[in-house]
Design a protein around this motif. Structure first.
Motif, short mmCIF file in Angstrom:
data_model
loop_
_atom_site.label_atom_id
_atom_site.label_comp_id
_atom_site.label_asym_id
_atom_site.label_seq_id
_atom_site.Cartn_x
_atom_site.Cartn_y
_atom_site.Cartn_z
N ILE A 609 0.82 -1.21 0.00
CA ILE A 609 0.00 0.00 0.00
C ILE A 609 0.86 1.27 0.00
O ILE A 609 0.45 2.32 -0.47
CB ILE A 609 -0.98 -0.03 1.19
CG1 ILE A 609 -2.33 0.56 0.78
CG2 ILE A 609 -0.41 0.63 2.43
CD1 ILE A 609 -3.47 0.17 1.68
N LEU A 610 2.09 1.14 0.50
CA LEU A 610 3.01 2.28 0.50
C LEU A 610 3.80 2.38 -0.81
O LEU A 610 4.23 3.47 -1.19
CB LEU A 610 3.98 2.17 1.68
CG LEU A 610 3.35 2.33 3.07
CD1 LEU A 610 4.30 1.80 4.15
CD2 LEU A 610 3.00 3.79 3.34
N PHE A 611 3.97 1.24 -1.46
CA PHE A 611 4.81 1.19 -2.67
C PHE A 611 4.02 1.43 -3.95
O PHE A 611 4.55 1.94 -4.94
CB PHE A 611 5.50 -0.18 -2.75
CG PHE A 611 6.31 -0.39 -3.99
CD1 PHE A 611 7.40 0.42 -4.29
CD2 PHE A 611 6.00 -1.41 -4.90
CE1 PHE A 611 8.16 0.23 -5.44
CE2 PHE A 611 6.74 -1.61 -6.05
CZ PHE A 611 7.83 -0.79 -6.32
N ALA A 612 2.73 1.11 -3.93
CA ALA A 612 1.96 1.07 -5.18
C ALA A 612 1.70 2.44 -5.79
O ALA A 612 1.45 2.53 -7.00
CB ALA A 612 0.64 0.34 -4.94
N ALA A 613 1.73 3.51 -4.99
CA ALA A 613 1.46 4.86 -5.53
C ALA A 613 1.93 5.90 -4.53
O ALA A 613 2.01 5.61 -3.33
CB ALA A 613 -0.04 5.02 -5.79
N PRO A 614 2.24 7.13 -5.00
CA PRO A 614 2.51 8.21 -4.04
C PRO A 614 1.29 8.39 -3.14
O PRO A 614 0.15 8.15 -3.57
CB PRO A 614 2.72 9.44 -4.94
CG PRO A 614 3.04 8.88 -6.29
CD PRO A 614 2.30 7.59 -6.39
N PRO A 615 1.48 8.81 -1.89
CA PRO A 615 0.36 8.83 -0.93
C PRO A 615 -0.78 9.75 -1.30
O PRO A 615 -1.92 9.51 -0.91
CB PRO A 615 1.02 9.27 0.38
CG PRO A 615 2.30 9.91 -0.01
CD PRO A 615 2.74 9.23 -1.27
N ASP A 616 -0.50 10.82 -2.05
CA ASP A 616 -1.57 11.75 -2.39
C ASP A 616 -2.34 11.36 -3.65
O ASP A 616 -3.27 12.04 -4.06
CB ASP A 616 -1.01 13.17 -2.55
CG ASP A 616 0.10 13.26 -3.60
OD1 ASP A 616 0.65 12.20 -3.97
OD2 ASP A 616 0.40 14.37 -4.05
N ARG A 617 -1.95 10.25 -4.27
CA ARG A 617 -2.65 9.77 -5.47
C ARG A 617 -3.53 8.58 -5.13
O ARG A 617 -3.28 7.85 -4.18
CB ARG A 617 -1.63 9.34 -6.53
CG ARG A 617 -0.61 10.40 -6.91
CD ARG A 617 -1.17 11.38 -7.92
NE ARG A 617 -0.19 12.37 -8.29
CZ ARG A 617 0.74 12.19 -9.23
NH1 ARG A 617 0.80 11.03 -9.87
NH2 ARG A 617 1.60 13.15 -9.52
N ASP A 618 -4.56 8.37 -5.97
CA ASP A 618 -5.38 7.17 -5.80
C ASP A 618 -4.54 5.94 -6.08
O ASP A 618 -3.64 5.95 -6.92
CB ASP A 618 -6.57 7.20 -6.77
CG ASP A 618 -7.60 8.25 -6.38
OD1 ASP A 618 -7.55 8.74 -5.25
OD2 ASP A 618 -8.46 8.59 -7.23
N LEU A 619 -4.85 4.87 -5.36
CA LEU A 619 -4.10 3.62 -5.46
C LEU A 619 -5.04 2.53 -5.99
O LEU A 619 -6.11 2.31 -5.43
CB LEU A 619 -3.57 3.24 -4.08
CG LEU A 619 -2.73 1.97 -3.90
CD1 LEU A 619 -1.88 2.10 -2.64
CD2 LEU A 619 -3.59 0.70 -3.77
N ASP A 620 -4.67 1.90 -7.08
CA ASP A 620 -5.49 0.83 -7.65
C ASP A 620 -4.99 -0.50 -7.10
O ASP A 620 -3.85 -0.89 -7.33
CB ASP A 620 -5.42 0.85 -9.18
CG ASP A 620 -6.70 0.29 -9.80
OD1 ASP A 620 -7.38 -0.49 -9.11
OD2 ASP A 620 -7.02 0.65 -10.95
N TRP A 621 -5.86 -1.17 -6.34
CA TRP A 621 -5.49 -2.44 -5.71
C TRP A 621 -5.14 -3.46 -6.78
O TRP A 621 -5.82 -3.58 -7.79
CB TRP A 621 -6.62 -2.94 -4.84
CG TRP A 621 -6.22 -4.15 -4.06
CD1 TRP A 621 -6.42 -5.45 -4.39
CD2 TRP A 621 -5.48 -4.15 -2.84
NE1 TRP A 621 -5.86 -6.27 -3.45
CE2 TRP A 621 -5.27 -5.50 -2.48
CE3 TRP A 621 -4.97 -3.15 -2.02
CZ2 TRP A 621 -4.59 -5.87 -1.32
CZ3 TRP A 621 -4.30 -3.52 -0.88
CH2 TRP A 621 -4.11 -4.86 -0.54
N ASN A 622 -4.06 -4.20 -6.51
CA ASN A 622 -3.58 -5.15 -7.50
C ASN A 622 -3.07 -6.40 -6.78
O ASN A 622 -2.09 -6.33 -6.03
CB ASN A 622 -2.44 -4.47 -8.30
CG ASN A 622 -1.90 -5.36 -9.39
OD1 ASN A 622 -1.42 -6.45 -9.14
ND2 ASN A 622 -1.98 -4.87 -10.62
N ASP A 623 -3.74 -7.53 -6.99
CA ASP A 623 -3.37 -8.76 -6.29
C ASP A 623 -1.94 -9.19 -6.63
O ASP A 623 -1.21 -9.68 -5.76
CB ASP A 623 -4.33 -9.89 -6.64
CG ASP A 623 -5.73 -9.63 -6.07
OD1 ASP A 623 -5.83 -8.87 -5.09
OD2 ASP A 623 -6.71 -10.16 -6.61
#
Length: 820
Positions: A609-623
Motif C-alpha cells: 500500500i506504500l509502494f503502489a502509488a505516491p500517498p496523495d494519489r489514488d491507489l489501484d489495488w492489484n493482487d
C-alpha cells in the motif's frame, strides 16, 4: 534455513512491544518534538477498510522515521465515536448506541494493533466517553461566555430521514451527506457558533500554511467566499421606514436599480403582503420554497420565479419607488436575504426583468456610448463610464465602485464593506448519540448555562429509540431539572452537538488525555502543538479542517494555547480503488485488510500500500502487486538469514576492491534517497524502490568480495526498511544478534564522499544506435571520452571506410559518432 512466517513473527513482536511499552510517548524535552497524527476513525460495525489501512500505514512510517531520527514523537489514536449511524444501529438492533459503539471501538483498536501501528494507547480518546464529552460541554460554555455561542430562530437544513438538522457544509448537491435524502427547509430555534467572527483570520491564516495542498486551501477560500463591495440601505415607507440592507459587489450600478427581491422566507415578507390580494398566492409560494433545496433554487438552469408583494422601497440616493418582489433565487441565509435588481448590468436580473416586464435602466455605457435599452438582448457587464447616475455621470465605473460606496457612508445609507459566503456554524442536532448541550431553560431566569462544576451533563439511559423523534425528549429524568440560579423547576436543552465539535479539538486532548480538571494543560499542549504532519482524506477539507482551525483560534484568543493554526503540514491521501472504482460492497470489489494480513501478513499489506502509488494519489489495488511485495520480503528474509553467521564475526577492515566501492556507493546513495523521500517529500513509493535496488545490489555482490561492507549494508538495509515493515525488520534485527529494538536504532546518515564515482559506464552510438559500452574515469573530459570511444576495436571496425562527420559527447552518459 527457517522460512519466513509472517503470522508467527507479527504475533510475537506485537505482544513484545505491548509488554515493554515501546510506543509510549517520550517526554525528553531536550529532543525536538514531532507530532504525527492520522485522522481518527468512526467506529462503524464494518471495521477497518483499505482506506484506513493506507492512512495508518502512512502515519506509522512518518512517526517511526522521526523517532529513529532522534525526535520525541507523539503518535496517538482514538475514536470519533458519537454520531447518527450508531443511533440508527441502535434503533435497528434494539440496543443502546453506547453498547454498540464501545464494541466497535474495541474491534477497531484490535485491528489497528494487527497492522503494527506504533500508537501510544495510554492516550487513547473516545469522544463518546464522559471524560471527553465533559470538555466538549466545557468548551461550549467557553464559547458562550465569549459571545461565540448563541441561539436563534432560523430556517435550517432538515433531513426528514435522519430527523435532524444539517449544517450547510453537510448538504451536498441538495442532499444529506450521510443518507443521500433530499434536504428541506425548516424553521427552528437552534444553537450556532459564531465562526463568521473569524472569517478573515481563517482566510488569511491559509497564507501561513505552505505545507498544505493548494487544492485544500482553495476549497477553504471558496467556502469562506470573501467579496468586497458595499452595503446599501433601502427603506420601506409603508412599514414606518423599516430598513432593508442589501450587499452588492457592484455599487457602481446603484442608480440602475429598478426593483428589489426578498427571499420568500425573509421576516418582512408577511408584513408586506398582509391584506393584499396576492397574499394567499405568495404564502403558498413560500411553503413550496421550503421544500426545495438550495441547489434547485439557485442553479443557473433553474427557472426564476417571483411575485410582486405590492409594496415599494425607497432608493437611498434618488428617492425613487422601487417595487419589492419575492423570488426563488434569493436565499434568506445568504448575504442579507435581499438583493437589488439591476437588469441592464446583471444577466440574472436581466432575465428576471424580461420575464416580468420590469423596467431596465442603463447606467454604464461602453466607451463608444452606443448602448440603448431597446436593443439589449443581454445584460452589459463590461467596464465603461457612468450615465444616468447623478453626480457620478462620466466617471469610469471602476472608480465609481469606491466613490458611490463612500457616498453611501456619508449619507448614512450604507458604505464600503466586506462580505463572506461563510455562515455561522449550526451545531444543534435532534438526536441522542451526541454531546448534550449544557443549557437549562427556566421560566424565571431564561437561558441558563450549566455551571462548569456540574459537568458533565450525562446522557440518560431511560430513552425510547423509535426513530420518530429525538430520543432525549422521551427521558423525563433528563428533561426535568432545577434552575441552578433560582432553584425552580426548569428543563434541559434536548439538542445535542454536531459531532464535528468532537473532532475540532481532539488533537489537543491527546497531549493531556487523562486530565479531569480541564480539557488540557497549557504547558503540556504547548510541548506538542502544532501537529507536524496531519494525515487524512480530502473529504474533510472544508468541514473538519475549517472547524478545527476555528476552535484553535478561539482557544488561542482565550490564552489556552500558544498557536493559532493547528496543523503545520497536511497530507491528504488518495483513495484505494479496485478495478478503477472506489471499493464498495455494492460493486463487489471490497478487499479486507484482515484477509490480506491473514494470508500474507501486515508487513506485506503495508509494503504494497506504500509502494503502489505516491500517498496523495489514488491507489489501484492489484493482487499481483501484493504477491510481489510478499516475494520481496522473502528475498530480504533469505538475504539476512543465509548470512546469519556473518553477524557473529568481527570482520577487520580490508582494502576496498571495486565491488566493495560500488556497494558502498549504492548503500550511501540509498541512505540519501530514502532519507530525502520520507523526510522531505513523503514519497514512500520511491523510497521503497530505492531500497529494492539496494537489495538487488546485495544479491549480485560477489561472495569473494569484501564482507565488511556487505555486513554493514545488510544492517543498514534492515534499519531503512524498519518504518515500512516493522515486524520482519524487528525479527531480522534479532537474527543479527543486535541488542534492543531496531525501532530504537539511530537512522543512518550518508557519506558524501562515498557517492563520488571513480568510473562510469557510458554507451557508444553510431548514428544514434548503441554499438558498444565503455567504462571511463568519472572525471574524464570530452576530449578524453571521445578519444577512448574512437579507439575501441569494435568501433574502429564499424567506421572503417566511412567519414566521421561529428562526435557528440554527453559526459557520464553517451558518445554518438555521426558517420556517412
Amino acid at each position: 534455513m527457517r522460512e519466513y512466517s509472517a503470522k508467527e513473527i507479527e504475533t510475537k513482536w506485537q505482544a513484545h512491544w505491548e509488554k515493554i511499552g515501546i510506543h509510549q510517548t517520550e517526554e525528553d524535552i531536550s529532543k525536538p518534538k514531532y507530532y504525527a497524527l492520522e485522522q481518527f476513525p468512526y467506529p462503524s460495525g464494518e471495521g477497518l477498510h483499505m482506506g484506513h489501512m493506507r492512512v495508518y500505514s502512512i502515519g506509522d512510517v512518518v512517526a517511526r522515521f522521526r523517532k529513529m531520527n532522534g525526535y520525541r514523537v507523539l503518535h496517538v489514536m482514538g475514536a470519533d465515536a458519537f454520531g447518527l449511524p450508531a443511533e440508527n444501529a441502535a434503533i435497528q438492533r434494539g440496543v443502546n448506541p453506547r453498547e454498540w459503539t464501545l464494541k466497535n471501538m474495541e474491534r477497531i483498536r484490535n485491528e489497528q494493533k494487527l497492522i503494527g501501528a506504533s500508537y501510544d494507547w495510554d492516550r487513547y480518546v473516545g469522544t463518546c466517553m464522559p471524560d471527553y464529552y465533559k470538555f466538549n460541554q466545557w468548551l461550549f460554555l467557553l464559547l458562550y461566555e465569549r459571545g461565540l455561542a448563541y441561539r436563534k430562530k432560523a430556517f435550517v437544513n432538515w433531513c426528514p430521514k435522519c430527523s435532524t438538522v444539517l449544517a450547510n457544509e453537510q448538504v451536498e448537491d441538495g442532499k444529506c451527506w450521510r443518507c443521500d435524502s433530499e434536504v428541506t427547509k425548516k424553521e427552528l430555534e437552534q444553537w450556532f457558533f459564531r465562526i463568521t467572527d473569524y472569517a478573515e483570520r481563517l482566510l488569511t491564516g491559509l497564507d501561513r500554511l505552505p505545507k498544505w495542498p493548494d487544492k485544500v486551501k482553495a476549497m477553504q477560500r471558496n467556502w469562506i467566499g470573501k467579496s468586497e463591495g458595499a452595503h446599501v440601505v433601502f427603506t420601506i415607507p409603508e412599514l414606518n421606514e423599516e430598513q432593508v440592507t442589501v450587499f452588492t459587489t457592484r455599487p457602481d450600478t446603484l442608480y440602475g436599480v429598478t426593483y428589489m427581491v426578498l427571499a420568500p422566507e425573509h421576516p418582512l415578507v408577511p408584513q408586506l403582503i398582509r391584506g393584499k390580494e396576492q397574499e394567499a398566492e405568495i404564502l403558498q409560494f413560500i411553503e413550496e420554497m421550503k421544500k426545495q433545496t438550495e441547489i434547485e433554487r439557485t442553479s443557473t438552469d433553474a427557472e426564476k420565479v417571483g411575485y410582486f408583494t405590492g409594496a415599494y422601497a425607497k432608493h437611498p440616493l434618488t428617492g425613487e419607488k422601487i417595487p419589492i418582489w419575492v423570488a426563488n433565487y434569493v436565499l434568506v441565509d445568504y448575504g442579507t436575504g435581499a438583493v437589488m435588481g439591476v437588469p441592464a448590468h446583471d444577466e440574472r436580473d436581466f432575465q428576471f426583468a424580461k420575464k416580468y416586464h420590469l423596467p431596465i435602466k442603463v447606467v454604464i455605457q461602453p466607451n463608444d456610448g452606443t448602448l440603448e435599452v431597446e436593443s439589449l438582448t443581454e445584460a452589459f457587464t463590461e467596464d465603461g463610464v457612468l450615465v444616468n447616475s447623478g453626480p457620478f455621470d462620466g466617471m469610469p465605473n471602476r472608480e465609481a465602485l469606491k466613490a458611490i460606496a463612500n457616498h453611501l457612508a456619508e449619507k448614512g445609507q450604507g458604505g464600503p464593506t466586506v462580505n463572506y459566503r461563510l455562515r455561522d456554524w449550526l451545531i444543534s442536532r435532534q438526536r441522542y448519540w451526541g454531546t448534550p448541550i449544557p443549557i437549562i431553560y427556566c421560566d424565571s431566569c431564561g437561558v441558563v448555562p450549566v455551571p462548569k462544576e456540574d459537568l458533565p451533563v450525562l446522557l440518560p439511559e431511560d430513552v425510547v429509540f423509535d426513530g420518530k423523534r429525538n430520543p432525549l425528549t422521551t427521558s423525563e429524568s433528563f428533561v426535568n431539572t432545577t434552575c441552578p440560579n433560582c432553584g425552580k423547576q426548569a428543563r434541559r436543552e434536548t439538542d445535542t452537538m454536531d459531532t464535528f465539535v468532537d473532532s475540532s479539538w481532539y488533537f489537543l486532548r491527546y497531549t493531556d488525555a487523562k486530565n479531569d480538571e480541564q480539557p488540557f494543560d497549557r504547558e503540556k499542549v504547548d510541548k506538542w502543538l502544532p501537529v507536524d504532519e496531519y494525515i487524512g482524506g480530502i473529504e474533510h477539507a472544508v468541514l473538519h479542517l475549517l472547524y478545527s482551525r476555528f476552535f484553535t483560534k478561539v482557544l488561542y484568543d482565550a490564552g489556552m494555547i500558544s498557536v493559532d493554526e493547528p496543523f503545520n503540514s497536511l497530507l491528504t491521501q488518495g483513495m484505494v480503488l479496485k478495478d478503477g472504482a472506489k471499493m464498495s460492497k455494492s460493486k463487489g470489489n471490497v478487499v479486507s485488510p484482515l484477509e490480506i494480513i491473514d494470508k500474507y501478513g501486515a508487513d506485506t499489506a503495508r509494503l504494497f500500500i506504500l509502494f503502489a502509488a505516491p500517498p496523495d494519489r489514488d491507489l489501484d489495488w492489484n493482487d499481483a502487486g501484493v504477491e510481489g511485495s510478499y516475494r520481496f520480503l522473502n528475498r530480504v528474509w533469505r538475504l539476512v538469514v543465509q548470512n546469519e553467521e556473518l553477524f557473529k564475526q568481527d570482520i577487520p577492515a580490508g582494502k576496498e576492491d571495486k565491488h566493495a566501492k560500488e556497494l558502498r556507493r549504492l548503500l550511501h546513495q540509498t541512505i540519501k534517497k530514502v532519507t530525502h523521500e520520507i523526510g522531505e517529500r513523503n514519497h514512500f513509493n520511491t523510497a521503497i524502490s530505492s531500497i529494492m535496488e539496494l537489495v538487488n545490489g546485495l544479491y549480485s555482490y560477489p561472495a569473494e568480495a569484501d564482507r565488511r561492507i556487505f555486513k554493514e549494508a545488510l544492517e543498514t538495509l534492515v534499519i531503512l526498511l524498519a518504518p515500512f515493515v516493522p515486524h520482519i525488520t524487528e525479527e531480522l534485527w534479532s537474527v543479527m544478534g543486535k541488542e534492543g529494538s531496531v525501532h530504537l536504532a539511530s537512522w543512518p546518515s550518508y557519506d558524501p564522499e562515498a557517492l563520488v564515482q571513480d568510473e562510469v559506464e557510458i554507451v557508444v552510438q553510431i548514428n544514434g544506435k548503441v554499438k558498444e559500452k565503455l567504462v571511463v574515469p568519472a572525471q574524464a573530459d570530452r576530449i578524453e571520452i571521445e578519444k577512448q570511444a574512437l579507439s575501441q576495436e569494435k568501433i574502429q571496425q564499424l567506421i572503417t571506410g566511412k567519414t566521421v562527420r561529428k562526435v557528440i559527447v554527453v559526459p557520464g552518459r553517451l558518445v554518438n559518432i555521426v558517420v556517412s
